[in-house]
Write an enzyme that holds these catalytic residues in place. Structure first.
Site, short mmCIF file in Angstrom:
data_model
loop_
_atom_site.label_atom_id
_atom_site.label_comp_id
_atom_site.label_asym_id
_atom_site.label_seq_id
_atom_site.Cartn_x
_atom_site.Cartn_y
_atom_site.Cartn_z
N ASN A 201 -18.56 9.64 12.17
CA ASN A 201 -18.39 9.72 10.72
C ASN A 201 -19.64 9.08 10.12
OD1 ASN A 201 -17.64 9.62 8.06
ND2 ASN A 201 -15.60 8.80 8.46
N ARG B 177 -17.19 14.40 11.42
CA ARG B 177 -16.44 14.55 10.18
C ARG B 177 -17.43 14.99 9.11
NH1 ARG B 177 -13.25 10.22 6.36
NH2 ARG B 177 -12.36 11.86 5.10
N HIS C 115 -9.33 15.46 2.44
CA HIS C 115 -8.34 14.88 3.37
C HIS C 115 -7.64 15.95 4.21
CE1 HIS C 115 -7.66 11.18 0.54
NE2 HIS C 115 -8.56 10.90 1.47
N LEU D 147 -1.99 8.40 1.31
CA LEU D 147 -2.25 7.32 0.36
C LEU D 147 -3.09 6.23 1.02
CD1 LEU D 147 1.43 7.05 -1.00
CD2 LEU D 147 -0.40 8.57 -1.81
N GLY D 148 -4.40 6.34 0.89
CA GLY D 148 -5.30 5.29 1.38
C GLY D 148 -6.07 4.75 0.19
N ARG E 4 -10.38 4.90 -8.15
CA ARG E 4 -10.58 6.15 -8.90
C ARG E 4 -9.41 6.40 -9.84
NH1 ARG E 4 -11.43 9.31 -3.65
NH2 ARG E 4 -13.50 8.66 -2.98
N MET F 194 -3.88 -2.31 -2.40
CA MET F 194 -2.45 -2.17 -2.71
C MET F 194 -1.64 -3.39 -2.31
SD MET F 194 -0.01 -0.53 -4.04
CE MET F 194 -0.25 1.22 -4.35
N ILE G 90 -1.54 2.95 2.69
CA ILE G 90 -0.42 2.61 1.79
C ILE G 90 0.84 3.35 2.21
CG2 ILE G 90 0.39 2.77 -0.60
CD1 ILE G 90 -2.67 2.60 -1.39
N GLY G 91 0.70 4.64 2.48
CA GLY G 91 1.86 5.46 2.85
C GLY G 91 2.54 4.96 4.11
N ASN H 267 2.25 1.75 5.36
CA ASN H 267 2.55 0.31 5.41
C ASN H 267 3.29 -0.27 4.22
OD1 ASN H 267 1.13 -0.35 7.93
ND2 ASN H 267 -0.66 0.36 6.79
N GLU I 173 -7.28 10.61 11.93
CA GLU I 173 -8.27 11.67 11.70
C GLU I 173 -9.22 11.81 12.87
OE1 GLU I 173 -8.67 9.90 7.68
OE2 GLU I 173 -9.27 11.91 7.07
P1 ADP Z 1 -9.15 4.48 3.65
O1 ADP Z 1 -8.94 5.56 2.62
O2 ADP Z 1 -10.31 3.58 3.33
O3 ADP Z 1 -9.11 4.97 5.08
P2 ADP Z 1 -6.63 3.19 4.32
O4 ADP Z 1 -5.91 4.40 4.75
O5 ADP Z 1 -7.00 2.18 5.34
O6 ADP Z 1 -7.90 3.53 3.43
O7 ADP Z 1 -5.72 2.47 3.20
C1 ADP Z 1 -6.14 1.31 2.53
C2 ADP Z 1 -5.02 0.87 1.60
O8 ADP Z 1 -3.85 0.59 2.40
C3 ADP Z 1 -5.32 -0.40 0.83
O9 ADP Z 1 -4.90 -0.25 -0.52
C4 ADP Z 1 -4.46 -1.44 1.52
O10 ADP Z 1 -4.03 -2.46 0.65
C5 ADP Z 1 -3.27 -0.60 1.93
N1 ADP Z 1 -2.49 -1.28 2.97
C6 ADP Z 1 -2.84 -1.51 4.25
N2 ADP Z 1 -1.89 -2.27 4.86
C7 ADP Z 1 -0.91 -2.49 3.94
C8 ADP Z 1 0.32 -3.20 3.93
N3 ADP Z 1 0.76 -3.80 5.01
N4 ADP Z 1 1.03 -3.21 2.79
C9 ADP Z 1 0.57 -2.59 1.68
N5 ADP Z 1 -0.58 -1.93 1.62
C10 ADP Z 1 -1.32 -1.87 2.72
#
Ligand code: ADP
Length: 384
Positions: free
Chosen positions: A7, A78, A167, A196-197, A228, A269, A317-318, A320, A370
């Site tokens: 990447n 990627r 994505h 949701l990242g 964003r 998040m 986020i999705g 965790n 990914e």
């Molecule tokens: P990217 O798009 O950079 O790959 P990620 O998929 O790693 O991003 O997602 C990052 C987001 O996930 C951040 O907002 C982070 O706070 C959230 N996140 C990761 N772990 C947790 C958790 N345990 N609880 C809530 N949010 C989380």
């Protein structure tokens, strides 16, 4: 087969070596500060590699240290933008590299960096098969009524202005895993996938194909993201332009200072959820805006696919944040969606159902990967 997944960013190069048959990661790393130098040459400052070729030497050395004489058989890249041409991963040759380069205007931050990575590999290992896996490719099945913006035709014909979506590698991989978990044939799988990242997008899948997605001409459209804005009234940009903002000011405000950061002062998040739980009203409002926007998209895409058979959450986020999932699902009562509080709060790395038995459709959490998807696609292309 060992596949090196690359990447390549403008000043960074992320890599993983995957054993495709085992589905395992053999080694991985991140080279940063490419071409950045150390500015003043002060003590303790580490000079980054001069360019992507030098960064690749570091990757090569690290791989040899970790893997000894096991050989990498192919490289999977990627690539962010595949435009209208690329609907699938492709074997890279000079013509393909130039085609990716011709798409630079559509992804000025990403495609040039991807091409630097491809050229560095071509120079170092001329015989190495390389495959490009595009973030946009999965969305090439969008029907015209979903990809067209209601603006004069010439914006599309002269500038390529349309919805592309991003994505895609993640949405496709997660959709396939969700269908398998539910034992629904892919060709019959209608679902809404929420990735949701830091960047976030939601995709409507019908018969296993993408039929709509929330990111558009660029990754800015759609959901409230880390930094964003997602959707807003385009007249705001005209208004700001008349008030003296430059295009660069607007671009930076919408891409880097908006979203959770703009609303709550923090783009992470986890921190926003913690602040909200501690009584911070701005953080609570940010969560309300973000969950409301996503719930509206889910409702819309439920209609777009003619009744989804599942709702799937993925990415940081999705996967965790049970709090955020719960806020979103709480707005989906009209669809008969109901989370099981215990299943939602449980922590696991496995794909799983988190809804109650009486929920109208199952809600799933499916971890995305990914790099794995890119490695598998690369192996498939290389083995013909
Ligand atoms: P990217 O798009 O950079 O790959 P990620 O998929 O790693 O991003 O997602 C990052 C987001 O996930 C951040 O907002 C982070 O706070 C959230 N996140 C990761 N772990 C947790 C958790 N345990 N609880 C809530 N949010 C989380």
């Amino acid at each position: 087969m060992l596949v090196l997944v690359i990447n390549s960013g403008s000043s960074s190069l992320k890599y993983q070596v995957r054993d495709v048959a085992q589905g395992s990661v053999l080694t991985e790393g991140l080279i940063e500060r490419i071409g950045v130098g150390n500015g003043g040459g002060g003590d303790g400052e580490i000079e980054g590699p001069r360019d992507h070729a030098e960064a690749l030497e570091l990757v090569d050395a690290a791989i040899h240290r970790e893997l000894g004489d096991q050989e990498v058989a192919a490289v999977g890249h990627r690539v962010v933008h595949g435009g209208e041409r690329f609907a699938e991963p492709v074997l890279i040759d000079n013509e393909i590299t130039r085609a990716i380069e011709r798409l630079n205007p559509l992804a000025p931050l990403h495609n040039p960096a991807n091409v630097l990575g491809i050229r560095a590999i071509t120079r170092k290992w001329p015989q190495m098969p390389q495959v490009a896996v595009f973030d946009t490719a999965f969305h090439r099945t969008l029907p015209e009524h979903a990809w067209r913006y209601a603006v004069p035709e010439e914006l599309y014909t002269n500038h390529g202005i349309r919805r592309y979506g991003f994505h895609g590698t993640s949405h496709e991989y997660v959709g396939r895993r969700a269908a398998a978990l539910l034992e629904i044939p892919e060709a019959e799988f209608d679902a809404v996938i929420a990735h949701l990242g830091n960047g976030a997008s939601v995709t409507a899948i019908q018969g296993g194909h993408s039929v709509d997605t929330s990111m558009g001409f660029t990754p800015l459209e759609g959901l409230v993201m880390g930094t964003r804005s997602g959707d807003l009234d385009p007249s705001i940009l005209v208004f700001l332009g008349r008030a003296g903002w430059t295009p660069e000011d607007v671009d930076s405000m919408l891409n880097r200072d908006s979203g959770l950061k703009g609303l709550a002062g923090n783009n992470d998040m986890r921190s926003v959820v913690e602040a909200s739980e501690a009584g911070d009203a701005k953080a609570s409002m940010a969560l309300a805006v973000a969950s409301y926007r996503l719930a509206k998209y889910i409702g819309g895409y439920h209609v777009a696919v003619g009744g989804a058979k599942a709702l799937v959450f993925t990415a940081g986020i999705g996967e965790n944040s049970h709090q955020f999932r719960s806020l979103v699902a709480g707005r989906l009562g009209a669809l008969g969606i109901e989370l099981d509080a215990g299943l939602n709060a449980a922590r696991s790395r496995e794909p799983r159902v988190i809804s109650t038995a009486s929920s109208a459709i199952p809600v799933l959490v499916v971890p995305t990967d990914e790099e794995r998807a890119i490695a598998e696609a690369t192996a498939a292309v290389v083995s013909g």
